[in-house]
Write an enzyme that holds these catalytic residues in place. Sequence first.
Site, PDB file in Angstrom:
ATOM      1  N   GLU A 125     -18.912  -1.846 -54.772  1.00  0.00           N
ATOM      2  CA  GLU A 125     -18.466  -0.461 -54.665  1.00  0.00           C
ATOM      3  C   GLU A 125     -18.845   0.273 -55.939  1.00  0.00           C
ATOM      4  OE1 GLU A 125     -14.259   0.212 -54.156  1.00  0.00           O
ATOM      5  OE2 GLU A 125     -14.584   2.310 -53.681  1.00  0.00           O
ATOM      6  N   GLU A 302      -4.915  -3.932 -54.300  1.00  0.00           N
ATOM      7  CA  GLU A 302      -6.105  -4.517 -53.662  1.00  0.00           C
ATOM      8  C   GLU A 302      -5.740  -5.147 -52.325  1.00  0.00           C
ATOM      9  OE1 GLU A 302      -8.619  -3.398 -55.061  1.00  0.00           O
ATOM     10  OE2 GLU A 302      -7.662  -2.935 -56.970  1.00  0.00           O
TER      11      GLU A 302
HETATM   12  N1  TRP Z   1     -11.996   0.163 -55.088  1.00  0.00           N
HETATM   13  C1  TRP Z   1     -11.565  -0.278 -56.394  1.00  0.00           C
HETATM   14  C2  TRP Z   1     -10.072  -0.039 -56.420  1.00  0.00           C
HETATM   15  O1  TRP Z   1      -9.315  -0.783 -55.950  1.00  0.00           O
HETATM   16  C3  TRP Z   1     -12.240   0.467 -57.494  1.00  0.00           C
HETATM   17  C4  TRP Z   1     -13.385  -0.205 -58.169  1.00  0.00           C
HETATM   18  C5  TRP Z   1     -13.407  -1.447 -58.658  1.00  0.00           C
HETATM   19  C6  TRP Z   1     -14.617   0.347 -58.536  1.00  0.00           C
HETATM   20  N2  TRP Z   1     -14.589  -1.670 -59.309  1.00  0.00           N
HETATM   21  C7  TRP Z   1     -15.343  -0.588 -59.238  1.00  0.00           C
HETATM   22  C8  TRP Z   1     -15.193   1.576 -58.329  1.00  0.00           C
HETATM   23  C9  TRP Z   1     -16.599  -0.351 -59.759  1.00  0.00           C
HETATM   24  C10 TRP Z   1     -16.455   1.846 -58.835  1.00  0.00           C
HETATM   25  C11 TRP Z   1     -17.153   0.884 -59.539  1.00  0.00           C
HETATM   26  O2  TRP Z   1      -9.573   0.944 -56.787  1.00  0.00           O
HETATM   27 ZN    ZN Z   2      -8.329   1.173 -54.774  1.00  0.00          ZN
END
Ligand code: TRP
Ligand code: ZN
Length: 884
Positions: A125, A302
């Site tokens: 992500e 998470e």
């Molecule tokens: N989706 C992750 C969360 O729980 C966010 C995230 C984790 C993220 N690592 C990342 C976003 C690296 C961008 C890049 O919030």
């Molecule tokens: Zn999140």
Amino acid sequence: MRTDTSPAIYRKDYTPPSYWVRTVEMGFDLDPSATRVATRMTLARNPASAEQAIVLHGEELELVQIRLNGKNLAKRDYKLVDGLLRIPTKAEEITLEIETLIRPDKNTSLMGLYVSNGNFFTQCEAEGFRKITYFPDRPDVMAQYTVMLRGDKKKYPVLLSNGNLIEQGDLGDGRHYALWEDPFKKPSYLFALVAGQLVCQEQTEKLKSGREALLQVWVEEGNLDKTQHAMDSLVNSIHWDEERYGLELDLDRFMIVAVGDFNMGAMENKGLNIFNTKFVLANPRIATDTDYANIEAVVGHEYFHNWTGNRVTCRDWFQLSLKEGLTVFRDQEFSADMIGTDSGRAVKRIDDVRVLRQAQFPEDAGPMAHPVRPDSFVEISNFYTVTIYEKGAEVVRMYQTLLGRDGFCKGMDLYFERHDGRAVECDDFRAAMMDANGRDLTQFERWYSQAGTPRVKVTTSYDADKQTYDITLAQSCPPTPGQAKKQPFHIPVAIGLLDGKGRDMPLSLKGHSDQPTTLVLELTATQQTFHFTNVTEQPVPSLLRNFSAPVVLDYDYSDADLAFLMAHDSDAFNRWEAGQRLATRRLLALTEAAQQADSPLSVDVALSASLRASLNDVALDPAFRETVLTLPAETVIAEQMEVIDPQAIHTARRFLRLSLAKDLRQDFSRVYAANQTDGPYSPDAASSGKRALKNLALSYLAELDDADAHTLAQAQYDSANNMTDRMAALAALANSQAPGRAAALAKFYSDFEQEPLVIDKWFSLQAMARTTDVAAVQTLMKHPAFSIKNPNRARSLIFSFCNGNPSRFHAADGSGYAFWAEQVIALDAINPQVAARLARSLDRWRKYAPALQEKMRAALQQVADTAKLSKDTREVVGKSLAAN
Ligand code: TRP
Ligand code: ZN
């Protein structure tokens, strides 16, 4: 000056993908310097798209081979420009095979596949999957994945990916393999693999339906004594989601893995959550109460994504808050329920609102301000912001405030009924809330489309003869970049009225038959008046109870009203809030006095009397008393000023703290003694609340900087049986002239040299110490334990100084800004995401006095003029410098 910037991407330009991906089979031959990735996918044409080509993203890949329906493609069969691979075709069904080579050991961005301490990890992500293979790397393309991992058996004994382990075995040549299958379709950003030398704590847990799930927490060898709390938090999360929302874990196996090099907090990859070690590892020796609470919150966060994010995901990245705002709201509610008591819930709410005010309100008032659902971005990584997360959570909370808990749950049920397995928009969530409750929430959409913090101005009038009370609410919202004019928001304003004895009065509002003591007024127009009847005496209003909306509320309270609310309001949040309003008033006056050389700072007896009363009120929980006695942060005071003067704010706040320490010395000593937590350490809310209050008392007493304070801090340091008490004592010593200061810092280092997370604390504490200037930070950067490549370490020293030591960072000579520019540029060459975060530290430069402004602008310009800059950092400095 450079003007070339990457193009912005607009929400209005969304088009559906030309092809859907049905299945993905991947084979990895793991090698740090050359990992071969073979991908076979089946695609189906999307009739909703006009595009006659397969469009795939790819970055930093060596393309070895492409085969379409079994036939090798030649260079002329596709186009590869600017990270986009286009293969012209109109076929309905396609099998595409792509082979790429990647270099995980050279990957310092920590996006895609990378190596940390010899092990392999992924972070996909938002757009990291395209650094692994060519793929339609967008969240609305959801596919079913099967993953084969192959690697050296000794170096990589553990091979993990999403879903279920189907098969594993030996390859004969010193290598082995593992085959994983994820039964759920998912977007590419949820893909994950982990390989290396890891060990796990595991257990099976019975789910509500009676099914059993295997839970594992994977860490490096030597850390198995630090996984229990993460496991407990996971078990609690699983049962909480079953109880509160009827959502059950949909997998037979759920894994958490901790990694020391990580850009953010953690990542919700399906069935294989990857965490920053900071949010997994804990035992009393290395972790503070705050660490324990954060681990519970992040593990919950998470885990909750498994439904809100993974089962139902985002159509495009403009919808990010659909999953993040909702999931933060869920983790906040989880943490509150884990504490259980009303007072504990209020403390949690106060903590969350503090984050909002300290970080999100400034963001919403600066050059990076954006709506909860942005209309454009250059680099999506820059939009993982406090607005998307924290304001997004407030927006979700407002549904619950408007619809009630049951109404909110009905909305959640309908949301999953309609959208399970799909990629949707924020509007779909709002529609589910509306339809499940038969409520019109059309105007509520403006919370998603309009940036800026609304202000609600309140005026009241009491008519003693008619026994009526009128509350007039008027809203406005300041302009933000690209949005000069705002339409009125739909704002829930929870209120109560206190009688002369401080009791809640029953509320008779025209049109309401019942007489509750808290009412949610719905402000939808620019101005509205609410008429209350049968009001038998002049009340004191308690406004925006429990912080029912993310707004700034203005009401002309007298000091006496605030002291009265502090003592009596049945809404614990507003008791705290009244104290904060009173303290802010004093701090602003002191700041103004500090700016005038000839006007002496003076003590305020009334404030100190109110604070004394709260400090000594044993009917209140220690944790709550701690929040009351904590003065508003320097950044919160800064937000209230026309022109920010960091030195004056610092002087004022220190002066007030010292005055309180002198005034309440006896009280602090008594509270210190009364709130000892003897016996073995436990992070439960009651014990951690006592420690918080005791250590607050210590920090006030340490302001006196006398022999008694030094002795007290040293004694606590020497006898501490947990990191909370040890850190509090060390902080007291580090900010003092205690003779034992240097020795304590040195001892702490040598005692914890082997614990990276504790060494982060050691750097961070010094970075934020009063005496630490740029030169001192530069000396610390030469320490053998410092490394700019590790994000946690860079944050512990560089970020802590730039964001956590405002009076030193904003030194009049501009040395802080020059240091900042140097570090942003250095970090950008290593890790653009981390660099772009640091780049945010100067984005409010226009709020400062001209002399500082000019130096900040020069530093920003220096970064902007750097030839090779990532689009991440360029977007931030570009927007900061742009004419407002
Ligand atoms: N989706 C992750 C969360 O729980 C966010 C995230 C984790 C993220 N690592 C990342 C976003 C690296 C961008 C890049 O919030
Ligand atoms: Zn999140």
